[in-house]
Design an enzyme around this catalytic site. Sequence first.
Site, short mmCIF file in Angstrom:
data_model
loop_
_atom_site.label_atom_id
_atom_site.label_comp_id
_atom_site.label_asym_id
_atom_site.label_seq_id
_atom_site.Cartn_x
_atom_site.Cartn_y
_atom_site.Cartn_z
N LYS A 19 38.41 38.63 58.19
CA LYS A 19 38.92 39.10 56.88
C LYS A 19 38.42 38.19 55.75
O LYS A 19 37.95 38.67 54.71
CB LYS A 19 40.44 39.14 56.92
CG LYS A 19 41.10 39.41 55.58
CD LYS A 19 40.81 40.80 55.07
CE LYS A 19 41.26 40.96 53.63
NZ LYS A 19 40.88 42.22 53.03
N TYR A 31 26.95 44.55 40.96
CA TYR A 31 27.13 44.95 39.57
C TYR A 31 27.48 43.71 38.75
O TYR A 31 28.49 43.06 39.02
CB TYR A 31 28.25 45.98 39.43
CG TYR A 31 27.91 47.32 40.04
CD1 TYR A 31 27.09 48.21 39.36
CD2 TYR A 31 28.39 47.67 41.29
CE1 TYR A 31 26.76 49.44 39.92
CE2 TYR A 31 28.08 48.89 41.86
CZ TYR A 31 27.26 49.78 41.16
OH TYR A 31 26.94 50.99 41.71
N CYS A 66 43.12 39.69 45.91
CA CYS A 66 42.47 39.34 47.18
C CYS A 66 41.29 38.38 47.03
O CYS A 66 41.36 37.26 47.53
CB CYS A 66 42.03 40.61 47.89
SG CYS A 66 43.44 41.58 48.44
#
Length: 446
Positions: free
Chosen positions: A211, A258, A267
């Site tokens: 994660k 981007y 997060c």
Amino acid sequence: MNICIVGTGYVGLVTGACFAEMGNHVWCVDLDTEKIAGLKAGVMPIYEPGLKEMVIRNSQEGRLFFTSSLKEGLSDALFCFIAVGTPPQEDGAADLSAVQAVAQAIGKIVDQYLIVVNKSTVPVGTADLVKSIIRQELKARGMESLEVDVVSNPEFLKEGAAIEDFLRPDRVVIGSDNVRTLELMKRLYEPFVRNQNPIIGMDIRSAEITKYAANAMLALRISFINEIAGLCDAVGGDVAKVRLGIGTDSRIGMPFLYAGIGYGGSCFPKDVRELVTCGHRHGVPMNLVEMAHHVNERQKRYLLGLIDKRWGEDLSDKVFGIWGLAFKPQTDDMREAPSIIIINELVNRGATIKAFDPEAFEEAKKIFYCHGDKIQFSSNMLDAVQGVDSLMLLTEWHQFRQPNFTDLKQVMRQPIIFDGRNQYNPEQLQQLGFEYFCVGRNRYGK
Ligand code: NAD
């Protein structure tokens, strides 16, 4: 299957609603009694596309329930998902107090075989910690022989597309050291991977690291392209063209390249910092990841640098119209949004703000309350630019993508746009008579 989800925030509520959608019987538990009362009445605590309809439908059809009592939530549960917050502490390490509190509460209540699933993003070793807390509580109750297994099942959903991501995940990662538990977890997730996307079983620690590694990788890509954007502005390049030039390389790809005013949200910032402190704890410097964080902190101030060049420090006679406050489109989440740093700085330099966001109003009002009448909240996007010296685009909601620039020019005091999300065509805006500043494409303004 019977499932208990502890924590009904962005992750817990979406997880609960999606498992219920597949026919499971789900209890969602939260300490926040107001939230639970609201959910029982069909009031969502967050904005997430499609969530409200799904929650109401599954509640009405008798598959989704809400309670503040863990005991009620756990009765008959085979799985208990922990989806509480793990915010950063001062030093960047994840605060595990809510996870620990839930583990302790489970240990005090559980009286039948249970699979405890760490869905919260938690540092390596947390599954072991949760297991030892539960075992301690069971021992105190003289129930050492009761089997309670703990697995890691990190969540990769994106706010704003959370339902879609949960229903059709690219992959499901399950960390377990027990074959039977892994099989039960796979059965639970089978309905979500009918498209043959993989359920990846692995050891617990690898799942926990996965994660953090995923979020750090994405953060690195954003910070990388932002550094390139800075160089483009300095030497006269166009980052959009550079992105195309590198992203078409199949080894590199287009996503997450981007340029803009940096990542925010609940997060990336916290997970990147936890990974860095985790490395320090274990004597492994995470230099690249640490730099991704530093570059991002700098990037949040990129537009402020351009404003400095245009107007200098003192902004006391300037009015800024802000489009977008949330950390990204399709959410009302303001956690670590670049808009916070930018608006606070503009107000500190004397500016007045008129702001519009389609969903993040309520959250924003709490954050900017301290600025009193230096910030006004507009009820629509055109009102937010009436009489302003400049428009600043901070979140790329769809409705900001193609405004009527002629109307804008008529209502603005000065036709100046600072675009933190590179949404507009610099040449076109120049032709329309705007002064246009963006990120990594400013050669057109020279
Ligand atoms: P959140 O703050 O929106 O929700 C957490 C909920 O847990 C709150 O409603 C809170 O009241 C509740 N809670 C806290 N302690 C509790 C307790 N002891 N018992 C019952 N309820 C309790 O958090 P979130 O954004 O849903 O994130 C949850 C976890 O999932 C975090 O670890 C986060 O890093 C991770 N995660 C979040 C996202 C995301 O996009 N938000 C994506 C992937 C993973």
